[in-house]
Design a protein around this motif. Sequence first.
Motif, short mmCIF file in Angstrom:
data_model
loop_
_atom_site.label_atom_id
_atom_site.label_comp_id
_atom_site.label_asym_id
_atom_site.label_seq_id
_atom_site.Cartn_x
_atom_site.Cartn_y
_atom_site.Cartn_z
N HIS A 252 46.80 37.04 38.40
CA HIS A 252 45.38 37.41 38.41
C HIS A 252 45.14 38.77 39.05
N CYS A 262 39.85 36.38 31.38
CA CYS A 262 40.93 35.48 31.82
C CYS A 262 40.38 34.07 32.05
N CYS A 264 40.43 32.63 34.68
CA CYS A 264 39.83 32.62 36.01
C CYS A 264 38.42 33.20 36.01
N CYS A 269 43.14 40.33 33.56
CA CYS A 269 44.21 39.89 34.48
C CYS A 269 45.55 40.00 33.75
ZN ZN Z 1 42.69 35.83 36.00
#
Ligand code: ZN
Length: 410
Positions: A252, A262, A264, A269
């Motif tokens: 990340h 991403c 996340c 990332c």
């Molecule tokens: Zn990420």
Amino acid sequence: MSHRLATGEARPRYPLTENRVQAWIMAHVHAEARPVSRAELTGASGSSRGKISAEVTRLVEAGLLVEEGLAQSEGGRRSSLLGIPRSAGLIAAIDIGATSIDVALTTLGSEILAHRDELADVRFGPQPVLGRVKELISELLEGQDASPRDILAIGVGVPGPVEQASGLLTVPPIMPGWDRFPMRDFFVGEYAAPVFVDNDANVMAVGEHWGGVGKGVDDMIFVKIGTGIGSGIIIGGRLHRGIQGCAGDLGHVSVDPNGPTCTCGNRGCLEAMAAAPAMVLEAERCIREGNSTVLADVLREQGEITARDIGEAARRSDYCASTVIRRSGALIGQTLAAVVSVLNPSLIIIGGGVSHIGNVLLAEIRSSVYQRSLPLATRNLPIVMSELDPLAGVVGASVMAAEGVFKAPS
Ligand SMILES: [Zn+2]
């Protein structure tokens, strides 16, 4: 920790040792992974010969150590060698990947006795995945003529960030449904054994450092490349977890602020641009644009493309497949170069499912790291494939669990 034990069942012995010297002896014999003499223990410990000898005797009486033959001697009385016997108890070592589970039974000395692996989808959530893990442990125990009571510790590697203090997965991007799932409690009841949970890359780093190409290397980085990308950092011979336990979360690190979103929630990332799913997306683009007949044929036959197929196509000199792999390798290497500048390790180990797709990836990572780091940092920096893979995860989970139960009572 509360244990609900049936009447007559043995009390869990945790920690296994009674004091710091015993804890040190067990950890030392375990780390050496070979029979060790009393003289060697005394020499390495800094404690007196009498103290070591007395504690060794108590550990032998407790069944945690056993005499295994005689040491080579230059005159005088030959001393016996000490090892960790199988009868001391077992460790259940579990490596949960995004798309697979690996379960092993090992000795307390982390020697693998039995191992099973199968495909699984971590997105189904903790209950079905861990339920299957439990079934596999039971089958392995049966095969070894052992019972749940023989398990002294459970080690688990998971593909997400684990808060060290609680052992809880915390907002794991590729594991929806696992956020703050009480993994330790899941095993309590059936197993009177403590559960040690950590991120899979950390666990693999520990495994490779204990018994693989990283053995004896004090400063190293293990990079796992699969559905996600992560790393385990060993500094001064110990795993560096950071304050919350999420050190080494390489996947990340942002490599392109305008890149794709991403799992996340951030953009660009490394994981979103270089891990297996990103490689597959790039390969599919090749096919759409008519640039790879090899991959187009695979897609037609199988209905999907995997990272392994891309590696196979590259081996058959498919230009597009090679480009996809080189792009991933360059991005991973670029990010690793920054890590090299910060930590100055003496070894980088590459593992995980995607690492097996061939030399093109490793070559690209190498050239990218060497190109972007200072000459002094890379003068002596081998970048090599994992030696234990695909067992690095279960070996590391076992080592982590063993080290955990050896700890002296506080
Ligand atoms: Zn990420």
